[in-house]
Design a protein around this motif. Structure first.
Motif, PDB file in Angstrom:
ATOM      1  N   SER A  16      35.685  45.120  43.523  1.00 35.05           N
ATOM      2  CA  SER A  16      35.542  46.305  42.668  1.00 35.05           C
ATOM      3  C   SER A  16      34.625  46.081  41.477  1.00 35.05           C
ATOM      4  CB  SER A  16      36.918  46.752  42.165  1.00 35.05           C
ATOM      5  OG  SER A  16      37.465  45.802  41.275  1.00 35.05           O
ATOM      6  N   LEU A  19      30.427  40.232  40.974  1.00 34.74           N
ATOM      7  CA  LEU A  19      29.702  39.704  42.125  1.00 34.74           C
ATOM      8  C   LEU A  19      30.124  40.386  43.422  1.00 34.74           C
ATOM      9  CD1 LEU A  19      29.741  35.891  41.221  1.00 34.74           C
ATOM     10  CD2 LEU A  19      28.197  37.699  40.455  1.00 34.74           C
ATOM     11  N   ARG A  39      43.059  44.594  42.446  1.00 39.69           N
ATOM     12  CA  ARG A  39      44.370  45.046  41.932  1.00 39.69           C
ATOM     13  C   ARG A  39      44.264  46.427  41.288  1.00 39.69           C
ATOM     14  NH1 ARG A  39      45.004  40.063  38.139  1.00 39.69           N
ATOM     15  NH2 ARG A  39      42.861  40.803  37.912  1.00 39.69           N
ATOM     16  N   GLY A  40      43.205  46.646  40.509  1.00 44.00           N
ATOM     17  CA  GLY A  40      43.112  47.888  39.737  1.00 44.00           C
ATOM     18  C   GLY A  40      42.523  49.010  40.565  1.00 44.00           C
ATOM     19  N   ASP A  64      46.781  42.565  45.454  1.00 44.45           N
ATOM     20  CA  ASP A  64      46.680  41.338  44.661  1.00 44.45           C
ATOM     21  C   ASP A  64      46.642  40.192  45.668  1.00 44.45           C
ATOM     22  OD1 ASP A  64      47.096  39.033  43.222  1.00 44.45           O
ATOM     23  OD2 ASP A  64      48.673  39.875  41.951  1.00 44.45           O
ATOM     24  N   VAL A  65      45.490  39.533  45.787  1.00 45.48           N
ATOM     25  CA  VAL A  65      45.328  38.539  46.854  1.00 45.48           C
ATOM     26  C   VAL A  65      46.180  37.293  46.635  1.00 45.48           C
ATOM     27  CG1 VAL A  65      43.014  39.294  47.503  1.00 45.48           C
ATOM     28  CG2 VAL A  65      43.290  37.472  45.796  1.00 45.48           C
ATOM     29  N   ASN A  91      36.313  36.194  47.603  1.00 42.22           N
ATOM     30  CA  ASN A  91      35.590  36.240  46.325  1.00 42.22           C
ATOM     31  C   ASN A  91      36.505  36.430  45.112  1.00 42.22           C
ATOM     32  OD1 ASN A  91      33.197  37.035  44.475  1.00 42.22           O
ATOM     33  ND2 ASN A  91      34.476  38.883  44.494  1.00 42.22           N
ATOM     34  N   ARG A 160      39.038  24.932  43.046  1.00 43.35           N
ATOM     35  CA  ARG A 160      37.720  25.101  43.667  1.00 43.35           C
ATOM     36  C   ARG A 160      37.368  23.918  44.563  1.00 43.35           C
ATOM     37  NH1 ARG A 160      37.481  30.280  43.645  1.00 43.35           N
ATOM     38  NH2 ARG A 160      36.827  31.273  41.723  1.00 43.35           N
ATOM     39  N   ILE A 189      26.667  33.721  36.279  1.00 42.41           N
ATOM     40  CA  ILE A 189      25.967  34.913  36.787  1.00 42.41           C
ATOM     41  C   ILE A 189      26.571  36.148  36.134  1.00 42.41           C
ATOM     42  CG2 ILE A 189      25.431  36.269  38.845  1.00 42.41           C
ATOM     43  CD1 ILE A 189      25.337  33.793  40.472  1.00 42.41           C
ATOM     44  N   SER A 191      28.298  39.407  35.293  1.00 41.43           N
ATOM     45  CA  SER A 191      29.361  40.095  36.030  1.00 41.43           C
ATOM     46  C   SER A 191      30.314  40.699  35.016  1.00 41.43           C
ATOM     47  CB  SER A 191      30.119  39.119  36.935  1.00 41.43           C
ATOM     48  OG  SER A 191      30.899  38.255  36.142  1.00 41.43           O
ATOM     49  N   GLY A 192      31.292  41.411  35.543  1.00 39.45           N
ATOM     50  CA  GLY A 192      32.266  42.083  34.680  1.00 39.45           C
ATOM     51  C   GLY A 192      32.941  41.121  33.719  1.00 39.45           C
ATOM     52  N   GLN A 193      33.221  39.908  34.188  1.00 40.26           N
ATOM     53  CA  GLN A 193      33.960  38.986  33.319  1.00 40.26           C
ATOM     54  C   GLN A 193      33.150  38.620  32.078  1.00 40.26           C
ATOM     55  OE1 GLN A 193      34.470  34.785  34.305  1.00 40.26           O
ATOM     56  NE2 GLN A 193      33.660  35.171  36.348  1.00 40.26           N
ATOM     57  N   TRP A 194      31.804  38.536  32.200  1.00 42.54           N
ATOM     58  CA  TRP A 194      30.987  38.191  31.025  1.00 42.54           C
ATOM     59  C   TRP A 194      30.821  39.396  30.116  1.00 42.54           C
ATOM     60  CZ3 TRP A 194      31.757  33.503  30.646  1.00 42.54           C
ATOM     61  CH2 TRP A 194      31.647  32.617  31.711  1.00 42.54           C
ATOM     62  N   ARG A 196      33.109  41.609  29.631  1.00 43.67           N
ATOM     63  CA  ARG A 196      34.375  41.662  28.867  1.00 43.67           C
ATOM     64  C   ARG A 196      34.392  40.587  27.780  1.00 43.67           C
ATOM     65  NH1 ARG A 196      36.121  42.530  34.141  1.00 43.67           N
ATOM     66  NH2 ARG A 196      36.869  40.402  34.394  1.00 43.67           N
TER      67      ARG A 196
HETATM   68  N1  LIG Z   1      30.249  35.220  37.358  1.00 40.49           N
HETATM   69  C1  LIG Z   1      30.244  33.914  37.158  1.00 40.49           C
HETATM   70  O1  LIG Z   1      29.508  33.391  36.313  1.00 40.49           O
HETATM   71  C2  LIG Z   1      31.164  33.028  37.992  1.00 40.49           C
HETATM   72  C3  LIG Z   1      31.109  31.648  37.783  1.00 40.49           C
HETATM   73  C4  LIG Z   1      31.876  30.821  38.579  1.00 40.49           C
HETATM   74  C5  LIG Z   1      32.707  31.371  39.561  1.00 40.49           C
HETATM   75  N2  LIG Z   1      32.753  32.704  39.719  1.00 40.49           N
HETATM   76  C6  LIG Z   1      33.669  33.236  40.743  1.00 40.49           C
HETATM   77  O2  LIG Z   1      33.072  34.310  41.434  1.00 40.49           O
HETATM   78  C7  LIG Z   1      34.084  35.252  41.836  1.00 40.49           C
HETATM   79  C8  LIG Z   1      33.702  36.642  41.325  1.00 40.49           C
HETATM   80  O3  LIG Z   1      33.687  36.576  39.892  1.00 40.49           O
HETATM   81  P1  LIG Z   1      33.075  37.720  38.968  1.00 40.49           P
HETATM   82  O4  LIG Z   1      32.324  37.015  37.908  1.00 40.49           O
HETATM   83  O5  LIG Z   1      32.410  38.755  39.774  1.00 40.49           O
HETATM   84  O6  LIG Z   1      34.421  38.288  38.313  1.00 40.49           O
HETATM   85  P2  LIG Z   1      34.762  39.750  37.787  1.00 40.49           P
HETATM   86  O7  LIG Z   1      33.537  40.452  37.320  1.00 40.49           O
HETATM   87  O8  LIG Z   1      35.883  39.540  36.830  1.00 40.49           O
HETATM   88  O9  LIG Z   1      35.306  40.486  39.088  1.00 40.49           O
HETATM   89  C9  LIG Z   1      36.443  39.960  39.733  1.00 40.49           C
HETATM   90  C10 LIG Z   1      36.863  40.871  40.844  1.00 40.49           C
HETATM   91  O10 LIG Z   1      37.996  40.284  41.483  1.00 40.49           O
HETATM   92  C11 LIG Z   1      39.116  41.186  41.403  1.00 40.49           C
HETATM   93  N3  LIG Z   1      40.328  40.389  41.276  1.00 40.49           N
HETATM   94  C12 LIG Z   1      40.664  39.525  40.297  1.00 40.49           C
HETATM   95  N4  LIG Z   1      41.896  39.006  40.538  1.00 40.49           N
HETATM   96  C13 LIG Z   1      42.313  39.554  41.713  1.00 40.49           C
HETATM   97  C14 LIG Z   1      43.494  39.431  42.478  1.00 40.49           C
HETATM   98  N5  LIG Z   1      44.508  38.647  42.092  1.00 40.49           N
HETATM   99  N6  LIG Z   1      43.593  40.138  43.635  1.00 40.49           N
HETATM  100  C15 LIG Z   1      42.587  40.947  44.044  1.00 40.49           C
HETATM  101  N7  LIG Z   1      41.454  41.100  43.346  1.00 40.49           N
HETATM  102  C16 LIG Z   1      41.324  40.419  42.198  1.00 40.49           C
HETATM  103  C17 LIG Z   1      38.810  42.066  40.204  1.00 40.49           C
HETATM  104  O11 LIG Z   1      39.484  43.326  40.245  1.00 40.49           O
HETATM  105  P3  LIG Z   1      40.944  43.515  39.584  1.00 40.49           P
HETATM  106  O12 LIG Z   1      40.918  42.821  38.246  1.00 40.49           O
HETATM  107  O13 LIG Z   1      41.120  44.995  39.492  1.00 40.49           O
HETATM  108  O14 LIG Z   1      41.915  42.897  40.531  1.00 40.49           O
HETATM  109  C18 LIG Z   1      37.307  42.241  40.378  1.00 40.49           C
HETATM  110  O15 LIG Z   1      37.035  43.182  41.398  1.00 40.49           O
HETATM  111  C19 LIG Z   1      35.392  34.736  41.241  1.00 40.49           C
HETATM  112  O16 LIG Z   1      36.094  33.993  42.192  1.00 40.49           O
HETATM  113  C20 LIG Z   1      34.918  33.842  40.101  1.00 40.49           C
HETATM  114  O17 LIG Z   1      35.867  32.848  39.740  1.00 40.49           O
HETATM  115  C21 LIG Z   1      32.004  33.544  38.959  1.00 40.49           C
END
Ligand SMILES: NC(=O)c1ccc[n+]([C@@H]2O[C@H](COP(=O)([O-])OP(=O)(O)OC[C@H]3O[C@@H](n4cnc5c(N)ncnc54)[C@H](OP(=O)(O)O)[C@@H]3O)[C@@H](O)[C@H]2O)c1
Length: 259
Positions: A16, A19, A39-40, A64-65, A91, A160, A189, A191-194, A196
């Protein structure tokens, strides 16, 4: 290059935002059908609506995975809706790294449930469907800390690293069924987490990311774009990546100290 993904059914956990959502968009533009879970429900539906506006055939499941039944239901529901499963992207995840002494057993358990057991269960549930489809592809989205864990990186780096072992073991076991299994090791990279994180510290996201790239010492001098991640994963999922299995590929602008 035609990735030959037209009509393929791809499941993306955590689709959602960030990435996962960027990948879903790339797949839809390639003509794939996608099933997304998160989840959301609001963000999930908003992402799906924008993909459908581009002509995408999209299934959303609120799940919720880290809960066994929910991730297994996601896989089954996608198969029930589309009649086949060609690929799975594990993912969903979050960043979690803290001083070792402050991480409780419950936090270790939650991290492993989210990042390891979710991938184990989704892969196990999808396996017969991938086999029935004549073969397929699994991509585990990990982090560069899987190979190069730093201080204050537990529990995430440990989960990991387990994901790396899972990737290699499954590639050996499922290869004879035509199922390829690979990992993508993400650096930093957009993404939503950065977004926030930047909001939390009250900084515009661009300058926050520029600072992060400088602080981390990314050789290419910038954080990655979500579409750069999506391009790599779409290729790995596609028949064009048909001879790549058991590999872990950094997508990190050269940041990792390990190849
Ligand atoms: N972006 C980076 O720099 C980075 C770096 C290293 C690793 N990663 C990894 O890449 C993956 C994607 O990260 P992202 O940066 O795209 O994160 P993101 O922007 O926070 O997006 C995370 C996605 O996962 C969903 N999610 C989180 N917890 C979940 C759960 N328990 N069950 C189902 N869905 C869940 C979120 O939706 P809800 O919150 O609504 O569930 C959202 O759709 C993650 O595994 C992250 O650890 C990313």
């Amino acid at each position: 290059m035609d990735l030959e993904l037209g009509g393929k059914v791809v499941l993306v956990t955590g689709g959602s935002d960030g990435l996962g959502a960027a990948l879903a968009r790339r797949l839809v533009r390639e003509g794939a059908k996608v099933a997304l879970c998160a989840r959301g429900p609001e963000r999930l539906e908003a992402t799906a609506a924008s993909l459908r506006a581009e002509g995408g055939d999209v299934l959303t499941i609120q799940a919720d995975v880290s809960k066994a039944w929910e991730v297994e239901h996601f896989v089954d529901a996608a198969h029930a809706r589309f009649g086949r499963v060609d690929a799975l992207v594990n993912n969903a995840g979050s960043a979690a790294g803290r001083p070792f002494h402050s991480v409780t057993d419950a936090e270790w358990e939650a991290d492993l449930q989210l990042k390891l057991f979710a991938a184990v269960r989704a892969s196990r549930q999808a396996m017969p469907f991938l086999r029935d489809a004549g073969g397929g592809s699994i991509v585990n989205v990990l982090a560069i800390s899987a190979k190069t864990p730093g201080a204050h990186s537990t529990p995430s780096s440990v989960s990991r690293a387990a994901g790396l072992a899972l990737t290699k073991a499954l590639s050996k076991e499922l290869g004879p069924h035509g199922i390829r299994v690979n990992a993508v090791l993400v650096g930093i990279i957009e993404s939503g987490q950065w977004v926030r994180r930047a909001q939390e510290v009250g900084k515009p996201v661009e300058s926050f990311q520029t600072e992060m790239a400088r602080h981390a010492g990314i050789p290419l001098g910038r954080v990655g774009r979500a579409d750069e991640f999506a391009d790599l994963v779409a290729f790995l999922l596609s028949p064009r990546g048909g001879y790549i299995s058991g590999a872990a590929i950094n997508v990190d602008g050269g940041l990792s100290a390990s190849v």
